[in-house]
Design an enzyme around this catalytic site. Structure first.
Site, PDB file in Angstrom:
ATOM      1  N   ASP A 188     -43.704  76.368 -14.269  1.00 57.49           N
ATOM      2  CA  ASP A 188     -44.536  77.540 -14.001  1.00 57.49           C
ATOM      3  C   ASP A 188     -46.023  77.207 -13.976  1.00 57.49           C
ATOM      4  O   ASP A 188     -46.830  78.007 -13.508  1.00 57.49           O
ATOM      5  CB  ASP A 188     -44.339  78.565 -15.129  1.00 57.49           C
TER       6      ASP A 188
HETATM    7  C1  GLC Z   1     -40.689  78.475 -19.633  1.00 62.81           C
HETATM    8  C2  GLC Z   1     -40.239  79.470 -18.604  1.00 62.81           C
HETATM    9  C3  GLC Z   1     -39.437  78.815 -17.526  1.00 62.81           C
HETATM   10  C4  GLC Z   1     -40.159  77.639 -16.967  1.00 62.81           C
HETATM   11  C5  GLC Z   1     -40.618  76.700 -18.062  1.00 62.81           C
HETATM   12  C6  GLC Z   1     -41.491  75.610 -17.539  1.00 62.81           C
HETATM   13  O1  GLC Z   1     -39.608  78.010 -20.355  1.00 62.81           O
HETATM   14  O2  GLC Z   1     -39.493  80.494 -19.210  1.00 62.81           O
HETATM   15  O3  GLC Z   1     -39.139  79.708 -16.486  1.00 62.81           O
HETATM   16  O4  GLC Z   1     -39.301  76.997 -16.087  1.00 62.81           O
HETATM   17  O5  GLC Z   1     -41.346  77.410 -19.036  1.00 62.81           O
HETATM   18  O6  GLC Z   1     -42.712  76.071 -17.092  1.00 62.81           O
HETATM   19  C1  GLC Z   2     -43.916  79.552 -18.981  1.00 59.54           C
HETATM   20  C2  GLC Z   2     -44.673  78.430 -19.552  1.00 59.54           C
HETATM   21  C3  GLC Z   2     -45.985  78.888 -20.077  1.00 59.54           C
HETATM   22  C4  GLC Z   2     -46.710  79.642 -19.016  1.00 59.54           C
HETATM   23  C5  GLC Z   2     -45.872  80.772 -18.488  1.00 59.54           C
HETATM   24  C6  GLC Z   2     -46.530  81.468 -17.352  1.00 59.54           C
HETATM   25  O1  GLC Z   2     -43.508  80.409 -19.999  1.00 59.54           O
HETATM   26  O2  GLC Z   2     -43.968  77.805 -20.579  1.00 59.54           O
HETATM   27  O3  GLC Z   2     -46.724  77.782 -20.514  1.00 59.54           O
HETATM   28  O4  GLC Z   2     -47.904  80.131 -19.521  1.00 59.54           O
HETATM   29  O5  GLC Z   2     -44.651  80.281 -18.046  1.00 59.54           O
HETATM   30  O6  GLC Z   2     -45.622  82.274 -16.670  1.00 59.54           O
END
Ligand code: GLC
Ligand code: GLC
Length: 808
Positions: free
Chosen positions: A483
């Site tokens: 993300d």
């Molecule tokens: C969090 C989010 C997931 C994403 C991951 C890496 O676990 O829930 O959707 O793939 O972060 O950013």
């Molecule tokens: C996921 C990631 C986090 C980020 C978020 C944004 O949860 O782990 O670091 O801020 O996505 O959507």
């Protein structure tokens, strides 16, 4: 250093000191009412939705930490204490917390009095039961006062924390015998209320927080407890609570228990009132009558334990290493079910007010619980698919109450659609339920544009093909699985989101990870296409996958490992040519899982590079070198201090991709070594470093660039639970359902020479005995004493038992 130990027989983790590094929590509830309970008894309760239907209040990021919960104060002469140590924090002569499967038992002893508090949510009830059992261990008669405490939340947890101008005037309660009713807003649009009751007559009660605590005290010294006298206060505005006072005389050796019930009740709109201004309590009384005696509580607890026994019987292993067995048999599937129930909404790191259900997250979570609750997995799939958009893209999140896509975040995360294929494939492989592919499912929740589920998969697949970039690799959109890799965002303003802000529309930034995921999903999709009679589509899908694999080798290979992406300007991300962020974990995992470069040798090279550059004693970090400054062209990933989260933290969700990839090239030693590094039951030994629960996965462990290397964060609700479970059960132990049968293809390390597994699937039971010579050779199988070619055991009729011997 440990703060407790596992009790495998009881399926409990036993915490033996209240001074754990952080609150170590458990979850109560399996259906609709849920509670978070820490090892001191703190935490909160909600009905279905942690934001809109919160029964009790909890203060996140408070000091002292972990404030608010189910508290029982014992007043003994001039002394008073709490069995969970906090909040009073008077020293206990003995303390123990047993976190079990959906229940917790906390026991404290002081000055010859033992107090045991059992908390659970019975099956089929929207109520938390708290049974308090007091025992006089001393040789003399004792007179005690017991005070309970629950602080009510005014239902909407977000509003409760922010809207004081209104909220401090609306609190209402009713008191009826030993039952305290929390009725705020019931006079207007709510038709639900909470009840907090006990099965014993009261010496007093309080429902007004200030009267109970005194104006300047905290939970550690409520004035009512200090004085040994409830105020019999009736809340009017301010902060309603529920507190009962019970007086008890205990003879030497005598034991007494009382059952408290915190329930949630809904009335039909035309049955709200008993008489004007008086809440209709008939349903509440029925609920309380179900848990009014010790025997009823014992029976309900036994039923809950049996529920878990049945559920966990679908995959059981004996390896000779108790740490492996307790992860596979108990704690990892439990973690998967908690994640299924709560999604990403409520933990000690997720406040229950922030997030909906993720499209990609929910599909991946499914991989870990589909064999435990297949019928509920089916329902979940249909809910998720209904939020897909007609062009095959997907809302990134949807709301569990409405099951509708979340417009604030929208779509444009280009990996999202492919996870639907992975989730549906896992469901069909587990159950054989091909009929789900014909289910009519709306797009964008609009029944007017419904189509068979298979059509949804087709649009997922073709969405990738319709969105290829300059190298014919998939466009990344706002982000892919990571993300925080935001290649189109270019955010320079602190108060905006990296994911949803004014993305540039250029069709240039590409993701090698999505390419790997596409090649991995393609054969699953093709096989499903064949089963519903789309043979031509299956052939085409396989061709597309072959082409994409060649594209990855041509444009996604950096020389020693797979590239991560191309940025907006066409520059490589995750290349030796980069100054920072030269190698990333995700494409090494998924490209090898997809089989790319396995025959040609790149796969092995990539995994060797992971070992050399990313592996640490605490797991595999996400990338290296960590970003030391903000890179506007890369986005949020470079916003985190080095070693945390996506900026080179150990992201426990993607480590299993490397573990599985290692099994793809037959390196069981490496796979097991990586798995063990993250498995909570192994990390238990270094609990003072790890600091979070040794029985649940955390999202992240601080990477080697962080000052707190090895420290975990964000436990419980994480894709790490599902993927680590898949890695150990399906790839290292090697038992996984496929369309044509049960694949039994272990890839074991030497330290597991003999393994037995019982797997229930599609109504039959498979008993698998593995003898592992540990030389990495191909497994040889005998099924009911007859040797078979290959490792696919055909499905047996329901009700039968199949004996499988494996020599590796
Ligand atoms: C969090 C989010 C997931 C994403 C991951 C890496 O676990 O829930 O959707 O793939 O972060 O950013
Ligand atoms: C996921 C990631 C986090 C980020 C978020 C944004 O949860 O782990 O670091 O801020 O996505 O959507």
């Amino acid at each position: 250093m440990r703060f407790g130990h596992f009790d495998d027989e009881a399926r409990e983790y036993v915490i033996t000191t209240p001074r754990t590094p952080r609150p170590w929590i458990n979850y109560l509830g399996t259906e609709e009412l849920f509670g978070l309970v820490s090892h001191t008894g703190s935490g909160y309760t909600f009905y279905r939705d942690a934001r809109f239907r919160r029964l009790t209040r909890y203060r996140y990021n408070s000091v002292p930490t972990d404030a608010g919960g189910r508290y029982f104060y014992i007043r003994d002469g001039n002394d008073f204490w709490t069995p969970g140590w906090a909040p009073v924090r008077r020293e206990l002569d003995r303390y123990e917390c047993r976190h079990g499967l959906s229940y917790t038992v906390i026991t404290g002893e002081r000055n010859g009095i033992r107090a045991e508090v059992l908390c659970f949510v019975p099956l089929g009830a929207a109520a938390e039961v708290h049974r308090v059992r007091l025992t006089n261990l001393s040789g003399r008669p004792r007179t005690l006062q017991l005070f309970s405490l629950a602080e009510f939340c005014l239902w909407n947890a977000w509003d409760d924390q922010t809207n004081y101008q209104r909220n401090l005037s609306i609190g209402e309660v009713e008191i009826d015998g030993s039952a305290i009713y929390h009725t705020t807003e019931y006079r207007e649009r709510r038709s639900h209320f909470a009840v907090y009751a006990v099965n014993a007559p009261l010496a007093g009660f309080d429902t007004d927080r200030e009267s109970f605590l005194g104006a300047w005290n905290g939970w550690s010294e409520p004035q009512a407890v200090v004085d040994g006298r409830s105020r019999n206060s009736v809340a009017s505005g301010w902060s309603p609570i529920g507190s009962h006072q019970l007086a008890m005389d205990l003879a030497p050796g005598e034991e007494r228990s009382c059952v408290f019930v915190l329930g949630y009740v809904e009335n039909p709109a035309d049955e709200k009132w008993e008489r004007p201004g008086v809440v209709n309590k008939a349903r509440a009384r029925e609920l309380l009558a179900r848990f009014a005696s010790d025997a009823q509580v014992d029976a309900a607890l036994a039923e809950l334990k049996a529920y878990w026994t049945v559920m966990l019987s679908s995959y059981r292993v004996a390896t000779g290493d108790p740490r492996v067995d307790r992860m596979v048999n108990i704690w990892n599937p439990y973690n998967c079910m908690v994640t299924f129930n709560i999604s990403r909404s409520a933990s000690y790191f997720e406040t229950g007010i922030g997030r909906g259900m993720g499209f990609r997250d929910s599909n991946q979570d499914l991989l870990g619980f589909v064999h435990l609750v297949p019928a509920r997995a089916r329902e979940r799939i249909l809910d998720i698919a209904a939020t897909q958009l007609p062009d095959g893209s997907a809302y990134h999140q949807y709301q569990p109450l409405t099951k509708r896509g979340n417009n604030d975040i929208g779509s444009g995360f280009n990996d999202d659609p492919l996870w639907l294929i992975e989730g549906v494939a896992a469901y069909v492989e587990e159950t054989g339920d091909l009929a789900i592919l014909d289910e009519s499912v709306p797009f964008d929740n609009d029944p007017a544009i419904a189509a068979p589920l298979f059509e949804h998969l087709k649009r997922s697949f073709h969405h990738v093909l319709a969105n290829l970039g300059p190298h014919s690799l998939p466009l990344i959109g706002r982000a892919d699985w990571n993300d925080c890799l935001n290649l189109n965002c270019f955010s320079e303003t602190p108060d905006e989101s990296f994911q949803t802000t004014g993305n540039r529309t250029g069709r240039s930034a590409e993701s090698v990870f999505i390419a790997g995921l596409f090649v991995h999903a393609a054969p699953l999709y093709a096989a499903l296409a064949e089963t519903v009679g789309h043979a031509g589509e299956a052939v085409a899908a396989r061709e597309h996958a072959g082409r994409m694999a060649r594209t990855v080798l041509a444009h996604g290979w950096d020389g020693e490992w797979f590239l991560r992406a191309y940025d907006f300007f066409g520059n490589p991300v995750g290349s030796a040519a980069c100054e920072e962020g030269q190698i990333f974990i995700e494409p090494q995992g998924f490209c090898v899982m997809a089989g790319i470069g396995v025959a040609e040798g790149q796969a092995r090279k990539a995994l060797d590079a992971v070992k050399a550059r990313l592996a640490t004693p605490h797991g595999i970090v996400l990338q290296q070198p960590a970003y030391t400054r903000y890179h506007v062209e890369l986005g949020e990933i470079s916003s985190y201090p080095p070693g945390y989260k996506e900026n080179a933290g150990v992201f426990c969700h993607n480590n299993p991709w490397i573990i599985i990839a290692e099994t793809v090239i037959g390196r069981g030693e490496h796979a097991f070594e990586y798995w063990r590094k993250l498995a909570p039951a192994f990390r238990e030994e270094i609990s003072e470093v790890h600091r979070l629960e040794p029985y649940a996965y955390a999202q992240m462990i601080a990477g080697r660039d962080a000052p707190r290397h090895g420290e975990a964060k964000n436990s419980w609700l994480t894709g790490a639970a599902a993927w680590n479970y898949v890695a150990i059960t399906q790839h290292i132990l090697g038992v996984r359902p496929e369309l044509g049968g049960l694949r039994v293809h272990p890839c074991l390390p030497k330290e597991l020479p003999e393994v037995t597994i019982t797997r229930r699937c599609r109504g039959a039971e498979y008993r698998i005995a593995i003898r592992n010579r540990g030389d990495g050779g191909a497994p040889a199988l005998r099924v009911n004493s007859t040797p078979i070619a290959g490792t696919l055991v055909p499905w047996a009729p329901p009700g039968t038992v199949v004996e499988i011997e494996v020599e590796v």
